[in-house]
Design an enzyme around this catalytic site. Structure first.
Site, PDB file in Angstrom:
ATOM      1  N   GLY A  57       0.826  -1.192   0.000  1.00 19.09           N
ATOM      2  CA  GLY A  57       0.000   0.000   0.000  1.00 19.09           C
ATOM      3  C   GLY A  57       0.865   1.248   0.000  1.00 19.09           C
ATOM      4  N   CYS A  58       0.269   2.356  -0.405  1.00 16.82           N
ATOM      5  CA  CYS A  58       1.040   3.599  -0.492  1.00 16.82           C
ATOM      6  C   CYS A  58       1.480   4.063   0.895  1.00 16.82           C
ATOM      7  CB  CYS A  58       0.244   4.676  -1.207  1.00 16.82           C
ATOM      8  SG  CYS A  58      -1.410   4.957  -0.540  1.00 16.82           S
ATOM      9  N   TYR A  59       0.564   4.056   1.858  1.00 15.16           N
ATOM     10  CA  TYR A  59       0.943   4.484   3.208  1.00 15.16           C
ATOM     11  C   TYR A  59       1.984   3.553   3.825  1.00 15.16           C
ATOM     12  CZ  TYR A  59      -3.038   7.774   3.290  1.00 15.16           C
ATOM     13  OH  TYR A  59      -3.915   8.793   3.045  1.00 15.16           O
ATOM     14  N   ALA A  95       5.539   4.305   2.437  1.00 14.28           N
ATOM     15  CA  ALA A  95       6.179   5.478   3.035  1.00 14.28           C
ATOM     16  C   ALA A  95       6.517   5.223   4.508  1.00 14.28           C
ATOM     17  CB  ALA A  95       5.265   6.699   2.899  1.00 14.28           C
ATOM     18  N   GLU A 132       2.000  12.142  -1.197  1.00 20.16           N
ATOM     19  CA  GLU A 132       1.670  11.592   0.114  1.00 20.16           C
ATOM     20  C   GLU A 132       2.827  11.861   1.053  1.00 20.16           C
ATOM     21  OE1 GLU A 132      -0.219   7.664  -0.001  1.00 20.16           O
ATOM     22  OE2 GLU A 132       1.373   7.079   1.368  1.00 20.16           O
TER      23      GLU A 132
END
Lengths: 348, 348, 348, 348
Positions: D146-148, D151, D236
């Site tokens: 996932g993107c979160y 990061a 993000e």
């Protein structure tokens, strides 16, 4: 005779908005506007949307201090000497700078510079009406809170008073008007647009102000506070992550916040996370509190308009209290909406 | 040995982007970057997203002019003397300023100031490859067109060549990067955000450039051109309202534009109005032409990225032509997308 | 007893804003809100910032039509039957749709569909108070103008009345709220953000409305009108390019516009091009007129808030006139700013 | 023969971008695109800026599965059955959904629904190359993070491995493209513009993914994770607030992060807080780590482009590894910028 008021430093964002609110205020008489730049220009030339057709003048205390009240919108450090002069002439002052927010001049010195008028600190009232309403009523010098402290303290006060705060992280986000009118690389549209970043890491100057007030409320804690810049004009959101003294304890957040704020005209409780659009161009701080059952943490969000409740309209709210007017006069919509006039009667 | 190139004035938006494109260019060797401010800082400190780890230097012609080619990104007026020096040393130049766009120094004088190097005008080629490709190939001095003229001329050229233009109104809209890097009231985020207004009314300096080229194309007309500022970063749209010599005439717009641009790698014809997002960070100009049957008017829209096709990537396109490289080398995607490498072969 | 009013179709952007303005209006009593979706939800759940704590109800004419006045905010075509029912019950109506704007039902049919209540057209007044103030005062059915026509007609009226218009091109730009509340690909944030494009090319439905009124004003002309979508919320700008009957004639634009609008509370004349921020959340249309000496053309810009003067606050302005109230009551700031209360007295 | 690849679910934001990257990839041959909506439309009709002139087809496994590799961009839950079919036919898969990220199907069930292909979980590799590069090289099924989590994990990994994490609060902020292509009230421009709010409070589905990987890295902790929506398109930022096991301990953050990431092409260390503009349209995650001396806390920021490193370009990075190609092939600029071709050689 209506009380007269001047705005000192009306060329900046917060001073100009204060001028607009006061010019249309039902009771106050706006006398004059001074500015440290743009003298000779009319305010509606700088800010057409405020529609205040008054010329900005160079400071001349003999003329400009002949008023009942003053709002000072000078930069930190520059405000204190002017406030001292105004007070010496008997003018009641709301100061938008940080100069009278910290009660301890040494603490002020650590975060800003040597204080220029420490003798006035004892008289200064921290102008967050929801916490210090009675003190503001009698005050002759009110230190208008910072925008981040206003949101943070309204978010945390019920928990702090309940004595349940062990640790706090505040992740704050603000629109660009919070950076002021100065045109710099940081406020250039191309820098900000489609961007998002933290700043002032890790020692932002609003930290001591928040910590000072948390102590008063019952939470003597060092906090972590990090602000971020987001690509919007007006609006500010604080996300407060609170570790409880007893992470497993029961806590009726709904009742705690309702008890604290049910009668407050400018605090609005929401069931879901507030958005800054919900409070744009109002004096309202919109708050929601949540329990994270997995970690025991409490998460509180508070949204406000940094130029309004975070500065100018809160200054007028303070002026209203200082002069015995209805608290909501001339500020616009309240948390319970509806007809302002009816509300004004209720608030007297 | 690969041709070497320096960028003069790399601290601004267009110079910095040119530096980025040239540093990653498959053929050119980027030698050095000069700047009139920020000397000693690295370009990736000013513009992290360009990722060019080269220091900005103060101009030193003896060192910096020892290259095959130069891109000059100086302000109007300041460019001409530098270009003259570079040409005197035999450096081939693409100039991003307006200084060599107008062939008539008197006309330049009317819109800008007295020309500083009129003796070079005869050699200068107007660097719109789609109109002057062969001239650019042999040029030693190329005047890179303005962003508005690039879009306007690509939009109007087919009609102008067909001899059907009687009158033109160009309503142009640009993102804020077109105003450059200078931090001013006009580029402050709070000024631009949620705003929209015309500027440069009614005599914007791109007018003589557009009129000059329309004459060459066959339309000797005074035009109305009004630019507007819109709250976005990169992107520019011109809406051209063309009154025809014979408003009732038949005109196969589809065929006219396809004939003009079918082989152009950086002109893209669309059936509906183009959006600036469609061309962001590309060298592509996207165009649609429409007939308003009620009035007989032709309406042409052209969208481009003002920093790319409107400045930096068009400069590289010109450099490619000047040095006999494939026209699309190092510029990125073309109007027909797909694998750049395959395209490059086709374009040689 | 204060006149009572209901809003029909209050779930959309313009209906909801009308509800907010009426709820805080000093004179009108807001009775109820109906909606074609979201029945049972409170308006402040859909739009927290409006702070109208009233539930949206399914239409029930027997209950909801028992009012003195109605604002209908239905889509084009759907409005006419409801308006007919309300009129049959004696309710005075301001209709926000296009259904009663065109006096000729055949023309309506060409741009929309067959008219559903042509018998009411004779009674309908075109609700642009600056042009038809006296007619509105006595009207029982007011067709609230479209947002683009409002701006375009206020921009062009002085020229049209002076008989100097030969040809007009209107390049219009609007924020996204003009597209309404429906969530579609076109209103998705990612589609609009950093984008800019024309739409409705070349036959936008506001054209016949503008042409109809220009005829009344003295300019029987086919116009070119092209709207564009810009990445902002509320705000609309029209740029009008006017070719004069005699391009070389003298024309004192300053006097012409001052004579037309000096007494208008909601038209503001500016020396430079207006920005949409200047009029955000006001009922004001801000206008500047310019002569392009090179081409003889006149260029007029008009900015307004499409949801306010372009819809909801203009509806309230019309209601005020219909019920004999001060024209500016409950609408907010006027073009001359200052204390609203003082102004209200002057406007009675 | 170049490896062939199809994209399944190419009508959404991440699938479409993956298609674009693969079509221009120097090695992979893009075979076909399927979609669950918009079949028959060409991708460049939906997304002109991607310039991929390929038609979207309805799923037909017999034709579409005849490839060496597949990228699946289906919603959570819908992906697993398709992935199982593709794996049964021997196709190597990168799955963009959450379906194979959690190793424990029960945990998946608690946050999503009953798992549709638990038998494949043992083979799935968590595709964060900076943590699992060797595993990805040999994998036939890669769960793209996932993107979160991408990061967050890149931000926290050095601290987790050092065993110093006692507690973590992650305040995340994302642009609107993270919400996907569906047009809803939440993605309407007017909802998002000038707004800012938390969502998914307090149980966002990326939590178990982050916690699972933190355990592997050495930090078995329950975390607090709250995402916010900010008014921008792509980008993000995660702000990680880390309480150390020993708050007073010495910690050389600069060395810790440099040791972890010096050789990583797609992790960029910055001295000041990163902005999302710095990484827009790149595969780079830009990180800065700070010590708050007053509280002892460590604060780490990580910025990435949610559609690129948070999804599509990371998928291509994984594909490159799976097929033995240079890791940076076809993805664009790396953290050390410069000429991509030179870099590619170094990365082989």
């Amino acid at each position: 005779m209506p009380p007269s008021v001047s705005v000192f430093g009306a060329a900046g964002f917060t001073g100009a908005l204060t001028a607009r609110l006061l010019q249309r205020h039902p009771t106050f008489e706006l006398k004059c506007l001074t500015a440290r730049s743009d003298q000779g220009r009319r305010l509606d030339d700088l800010y057409p949307h405020h529609r205040v057709a008054i010329e900005l003048e160079e400071l001349d205390l003999d003329r400009h201090a002949d008023v009942d009240a003053a709002v000072v919108a000078y930069p930190h450090g520059a405000a204190a000497p002017l406030v001292a002069e105004l007070r010496a002439r008997g003018v009641r002052v709301v100061d938008l700078s940080a100069d009278f927010r910290l009660r301890d001049p040494d603490e002020y010195g650590r975060w800003y510079r040597e204080h220029q008028a420490p003798e006035l600190l004892a008289d200064a009232v921290y102008g967050l009406p929801e916490l210090y309403r009675e003190d503001v009523r009698g005050a002759s010098l009110v230190a208008n809170p910072g925008c981040y402290p206003t949101a943070s303290l309204l978010a945390l006060a019920p928990l702090a008073r309940a004595g349940v705060i062990d640790d706090v992280v505040i992740d704050a986000k603000s629109g660009v008007s919070g950076a002021g009118r100065a045109a710099t690389d940081k406020t250039h549209f191309v820098t900000v647009d489609e961007n998002l970043n933290a700043y002032g890491v890790p020692r932002h100057r609003h930290i001591p102000e928040i910590e000072q007030e948390l102590v008063v409320l019952g939470a003597d804690r060092r906090i972590t506070f990090i602000p971020h810049l987001v690509p919007l004009d007006q609006g500010e959101l604080v996300s407060c992550y609170v570790t409880l003294v007893d992470p497993g304890s029961e806590l009726d957040l709904g009742r705690l916040y309702a008890d604290a704020y049910a009668d407050e005209a400018f605090v609005e409780l929401a069931s879901g996370p507030p958005g800054v659009r919900d409070v744009r161009e109002t004096n309202i701080c919109r708050i929601s509190a949540h329990r994270d059952e997995r970690t025991g943490r409490v998460i509180v969000f508070a949204a406000l308009d940094n130029l309004w409740k975070g500065a100018a309209s809160q200054a007028v709210q303070n002026l209203n209290l200082m002069f015995g007017l209805a608290e909501a006069e001339g500020i616009g919509v309240t948390a319970w909406g509806g007809r302002q006039s009816k509300f004004n009667e209720a608030m007297r």
